[in-house]
Design a protein around this motif. Structure first.
Motif, short mmCIF file in Angstrom:
data_model
loop_
_atom_site.label_atom_id
_atom_site.label_comp_id
_atom_site.label_asym_id
_atom_site.label_seq_id
_atom_site.Cartn_x
_atom_site.Cartn_y
_atom_site.Cartn_z
N ALA A 29 0.83 -1.20 0.00
CA ALA A 29 0.00 0.00 0.00
C ALA A 29 0.87 1.25 0.00
N PHE A 30 1.92 1.25 0.83
CA PHE A 30 2.83 2.39 0.86
C PHE A 30 3.52 2.58 -0.48
N LEU A 31 4.02 1.50 -1.07
CA LEU A 31 4.74 1.58 -2.33
C LEU A 31 3.86 2.12 -3.44
N ALA A 32 2.64 1.62 -3.54
CA ALA A 32 1.71 2.08 -4.58
C ALA A 32 1.37 3.54 -4.39
N ALA A 86 -3.54 5.15 -6.23
CA ALA A 86 -3.01 3.87 -5.74
C ALA A 86 -4.13 2.86 -5.53
N ALA A 87 -5.27 3.33 -5.03
CA ALA A 87 -6.41 2.43 -4.80
C ALA A 87 -6.89 1.82 -6.11
N ARG A 88 -6.94 2.66 -7.16
CA ARG A 88 -7.35 2.13 -8.48
C ARG A 88 -6.35 1.10 -8.98
N GLN A 89 -5.09 1.37 -8.77
CA GLN A 89 -4.04 0.46 -9.23
C GLN A 89 -4.14 -0.89 -8.53
N LEU A 90 -4.39 -0.86 -7.21
CA LEU A 90 -4.44 -2.10 -6.43
C LEU A 90 -5.84 -2.70 -6.37
N ARG A 91 -6.81 -1.98 -6.97
CA ARG A 91 -8.21 -2.43 -6.97
C ARG A 91 -8.74 -2.59 -5.55
N GLN A 92 -8.46 -1.59 -4.74
CA GLN A 92 -8.95 -1.53 -3.37
C GLN A 92 -9.69 -0.21 -3.18
N THR A 93 -10.40 -0.11 -2.08
CA THR A 93 -11.05 1.16 -1.77
C THR A 93 -10.02 2.10 -1.15
N GLN A 94 -10.27 3.38 -1.32
CA GLN A 94 -9.34 4.36 -0.77
C GLN A 94 -9.25 4.29 0.76
N PRO A 95 -10.37 4.13 1.48
CA PRO A 95 -10.25 4.01 2.94
C PRO A 95 -9.42 2.82 3.38
N THR A 96 -9.56 1.68 2.67
CA THR A 96 -8.76 0.50 3.01
C THR A 96 -7.28 0.79 2.85
N LEU A 97 -6.94 1.42 1.73
CA LEU A 97 -5.54 1.75 1.47
C LEU A 97 -5.01 2.72 2.51
#
Length: 294
Positions: free
Chosen positions: A14-17, A27-38
């Motif tokens: 998460a930090f790296l992205a 970064a959330a779009r890149q990792l396909r996660q929600t922004q709050p999770t990241l």
């Protein structure tokens, strides 16, 4: 910075992205996660380490000094994890498509071949196009996918990694020096012929501050092609500066003024941020980074 009691790769990822994308949303779009999770993962890493990794400036996140230090270490971890994932799934062998690499003609001819062999071994179905050009090709306009440059680009949509501090010295063919004499000091260079790489005035602008007694009269032969100019050196037409690695691969040339301090220049590996979403570009980028850093 203290080490966390338990290593959590998700927090590191998460930090790296976030560091490389420049924002939590990207970064959330890149990792396909929600922004709050990241955001929670980055905050957890900060809590584990006991340091602040980002500062918010406007809508952007800027790395703190501690964050920049951590980034250098996590990049290597991220690259290794990506290669392990590709190897484990067998996807490296199945990756296909075209990747365009641009570098100077000298580096394209002398430095890149070994890296190209490694790329072919790991991803034999890839098509690699090498654009040997001494001008700077525009990655923003997709004239190339990956560039090897000696200046860091300042466009925000490009990522750049310093992979090497390369060195250069002056070289000449041994039979030229047998004929004209081997210079023992900088002043001796005034009576020698030099080969121009490109514009003579620009070249003198780099060499004169080094205390070299050179004028246009020393440059009676040259070429816009670095490969051609270097071959003129090999054939005994005169002296020229050259990357030490390239010179080591060229038979029949020797270093002039071997005790002189080396010329040092950075080598930047640059790509569009799509490197994070295109597996074929990321694979080539990582192989080049590993090879050029060695």
């Amino acid at each position: 910075m203290s080490a966390p009691s338990e290593f959590d790769w998700n927090h590191i990822r998460a930090f790296l992205a976030t560091a490389e994308a420049g924002s939590l949303s990207a970064a959330a779009r890149q990792l396909r996660q929600t922004q709050p999770t990241l955001s929670r993962q980055v905050a957890a890493l900060e809590a584990d380490l006991g340091v602040l990794l980002f500062e918010r400036i406007g809508r952007s996140l800027v790395l703190t000094e501690a964050g920049a230090d951590l980034l250098e270490h996590t990049r290597a971890m991220g690259d290794a994890a990506e290669r392990v994932a590709l190897a484990a799934s067998g996807q490296a062998q199945s990756i296909e498509g075209r990747v365009r690499i641009t570098a100077s003609d000298v580096w394209s001819a002398y430095v890149l071949p070994e890296a190209l062999r490694r790329i072919r071994d790991q991803a034999p179905r890839l098509e690699i196009e090498v654009i040997a050009a001494n001008d700077i090709r525009d990655l923003m306009r997709r004239e190339a996918d990956i560039a090897i440059r000696h200046v860091r680009p300042d466009q925000p949509d490009l990522i750049a990694r310093l992979v090497r501090e390369a060195t250069a010295h002056f070289y000449a063919a041994s039979h030229y020096l047998d004929r004209r004499g081997r210079p023992a000091a900088k002043d001796d260079l005034a009576s020698h012929d030099f080969i121009a790489f490109g514009d003579v005035i620009e070249m003198l602008g780099h060499l004169t501050p080094l205390g070299l007694p050179l004028t246009r009269a020393n440059f009676r032969l040259g070429s816009q092609s670095g490969v051609v100019a270097w071959d003129y050196v090999r054939q005994g037409f005169g002296i020229a500066p050259m990357d030490d690695g390239v010179a080591a691969l060229t038979s029949g040339v020797e270093r002039v003024l071997p005790e002189m301090e080396p010329l040092v220049f950075p080598v930047w590996l640059t790509a569009h941020r799509e490197v994070h979403t295109s597996r074929r570009i990321r694979l080539v980028f990582d192989i080049l980074a590993d090879y050029l850093s060695a």
